[in-house]
Write an enzyme that holds these catalytic residues in place. Structure first.
Site, mmCIF file in Angstrom:
data_model
loop_
_atom_site.group_PDB
_atom_site.id
_atom_site.type_symbol
_atom_site.label_atom_id
_atom_site.label_comp_id
_atom_site.label_asym_id
_atom_site.label_seq_id
_atom_site.Cartn_x
_atom_site.Cartn_y
_atom_site.Cartn_z
ATOM 1 N N LYS A 108 0.821 -1.218 0.000
ATOM 2 C CA LYS A 108 0.000 0.000 0.000
ATOM 3 C C LYS A 108 0.849 1.260 0.000
ATOM 4 O O LYS A 108 0.461 2.277 -0.563
ATOM 5 C CB LYS A 108 -0.954 0.014 1.204
ATOM 6 N N LYS A 190 -4.719 -10.284 -6.600
ATOM 7 C CA LYS A 190 -5.992 -10.593 -5.943
ATOM 8 C C LYS A 190 -7.071 -9.601 -6.381
ATOM 9 O O LYS A 190 -6.780 -8.447 -6.709
ATOM 10 C CB LYS A 190 -5.831 -10.647 -4.427
ATOM 11 N N LYS A 193 -10.785 -3.929 -4.228
ATOM 12 C CA LYS A 193 -11.604 -2.729 -4.437
ATOM 13 C C LYS A 193 -10.795 -1.636 -5.104
ATOM 14 O O LYS A 193 -11.352 -0.758 -5.748
ATOM 15 C CB LYS A 193 -12.071 -2.185 -3.083
HETATM 16 P P1 AMP Z 1 -10.931 -5.563 2.694
HETATM 17 O O1 AMP Z 1 -11.771 -5.346 1.479
HETATM 18 O O2 AMP Z 1 -9.456 -5.465 2.407
HETATM 19 O O3 AMP Z 1 -11.365 -4.764 3.877
HETATM 20 O O4 AMP Z 1 -11.129 -7.106 3.089
HETATM 21 C C1 AMP Z 1 -12.214 -7.557 3.861
HETATM 22 C C2 AMP Z 1 -12.251 -9.059 3.962
HETATM 23 O O5 AMP Z 1 -12.383 -9.646 2.654
HETATM 24 C C3 AMP Z 1 -10.994 -9.669 4.585
HETATM 25 O O6 AMP Z 1 -11.376 -10.782 5.365
HETATM 26 C C4 AMP Z 1 -10.203 -10.103 3.388
HETATM 27 O O7 AMP Z 1 -9.322 -11.160 3.667
HETATM 28 C C5 AMP Z 1 -11.314 -10.538 2.431
HETATM 29 N N1 AMP Z 1 -10.873 -10.395 1.029
HETATM 30 C C6 AMP Z 1 -10.579 -9.230 0.396
HETATM 31 N N2 AMP Z 1 -10.205 -9.467 -0.891
HETATM 32 C C7 AMP Z 1 -10.273 -10.810 -1.056
HETATM 33 C C8 AMP Z 1 -10.022 -11.686 -2.172
HETATM 34 N N3 AMP Z 1 -9.629 -11.220 -3.366
HETATM 35 N N4 AMP Z 1 -10.215 -13.026 -1.978
HETATM 36 C C9 AMP Z 1 -10.619 -13.508 -0.780
HETATM 37 N N5 AMP Z 1 -10.862 -12.745 0.297
HETATM 38 C C10 AMP Z 1 -10.701 -11.415 0.173
#
Ligand code: AMP
Ligand code: TRP
Length: 321
Positions: A108, A190, A193
């Site tokens: 990041k 991955k 967002k």
């Molecule tokens: P975030 O959007 O970074 O706040 O992630 C929120 C939750 O979604 C966390 O538990 C992450 O590990 C999960 N997560 C985010 N992106 C992925 C992805 N591409 N595949 C699987 N889990 C994800």
């Protein structure tokens, strides 16, 4: 059980399969807290009006995916002061050496390391505080959060050694068939967002036509046998994995190439996501309902947090009046 997602935009299929779908299953078994981690969101710049909208959108998404807002606690992190208070205390027992290993910070912060904020660097200590504030035992997350959770366990251990046994060591739950969903445009990155291309992800607010188009345009290859030799075919492996996660069955259909397979995948994705998208659209219009859920959730979370913070302050040597 405690988990959270950053309110930084539309939630996507990775958030759903990696996190929320598991929460929905686990909410039956565990007393659960689902946080909207807005204090984590501001570790990188956010436009205030958009952040406010995204907090409600995230609450609506949790509920639309099947989180029971009556049974569980849904709340924004910033509404419970204990997160910041405990975050500071834990920050004071977290060595820089531990933080320096965190790959998410490196990603990041990028090239502009000197311009990254203190908040972004200290992010994992705040995440440990989120979990430990409620004496959480189980934390369901996607694979990308594994390193942060290991750090949270180390921080809990460090606190207990220094001030006396207080925190349970939280168990990561990284389960299900899709703990790491990859971008539709690049099977080695991955789904995220923050990817600039909307075609890289399926948003939980996408309508049926958009989902079908994104899957049709998803990167694949010209292999006729869709399921053969997946080790060196990251895009194919990802699409098959998504199919398996959405259907709950291994992907072993008799497809003649990707054109054929993608039609099936689109139908399955639409059948799962469209009802969620419809519900999100409905819920986001009812801001007073969402605000009432968040207010009630904050009050319930605060009750637990305040009680635990008193104990923590005593252990640290702070006055408790
Ligand atoms: P975030 O959007 O970074 O706040 O992630 C929120 C939750 O979604 C966390 O538990 C992450 O590990 C999960 N997560 C985010 N992106 C992925 C992805 N591409 N595949 C699987 N889990 C994800
Ligand atoms: N860091 C997590 C992410 O970006 C979100 C998060 C913050 C979290 N606090 C948490 C997840 C506590 C689980 C438990 O995905």
């Amino acid at each position: 059980m405690f988990s959270g997602i950053q309110p930084t935009g539309n939630l996507h299929l990775g958030n759903y399969l990696g996190a929320i779908k598991n929460w929905v299953a686990l909410q039956e078994k565990y007393r659960s807290i689902f946080c909207i981690v807005d204090m984590h969101a501001i570790t990188v710049p956010q436009e205030p009006a958009e952040l406010a909208r995204n907090i409600r959108l995230t609450a609506a998404t949790y509920i639309a995916c099947g989180i029971d807002a009556e049974k569980n606690i849904i709340f924004p992190q910033s509404a419970v002061a204990g997160h910041a208070e405990l975050g500071w205390i834990l920050g004071c027992i977290t060595p820089l050496g531990w933080l320096n290993r965190m790959t998410q910070f490196k990603e990041k912060a990028g090239e502009e390391r000197e311009g990254a904020s203190l908040g972004l660097y200290g992010y994992p200590a705040l995440m440990a505080a989120d979990i430990l504030l409620y004496k959480t035992t189980h934390v369901p997350v996607g694979e990308d959060q594994k390193q942060h959770l290991e750090l949270a366990r180390d921080i809990a251990g460090a606190f207990n050694r220094q001030f006396g046994e207080f925190f349970p060591i939280p168990e990561p739950m990284i389960t299900g068939p899709a703990t790491r969903v990859m971008s539709l445009r690049d099977g080695l990155r991955k789904m995220s967002k923050s990817d600039e291309s909307d075609y890289s992800r399926i948003n939980l607010t996408d309508d049926a036509d958009t989902i079908a188009l994104k899957i049709q345009k998803a990167k694949s290859d010209s292999e006729r046998d869709v399921t053969a030799n997946l080790e060196n075919r990251p895009e194919a492996a990802n699409l098959l994995n998504i199919y398996a996660a959405l259907t709950g069955n291994p992907a072993n259909g008799n497809w003649r190439g990707f054109g054929d397979f993608k039609k099936d995948l689109a139908a399955v994705a639409i059948s799962v996501i469209e009802p969620i998208a419809v519900e999100i659209r409905k819920l986001t219009k009812d801001t007073s309902y969402l605000d009432s859920i968040l207010k009630k959730g904050s009050e319930r979370a605060n009750e637990i947090a305040e009680k635990n913070m008193k104990e923590i302050k005593k252990l640290v040597g702070f006055p408790v009046f």
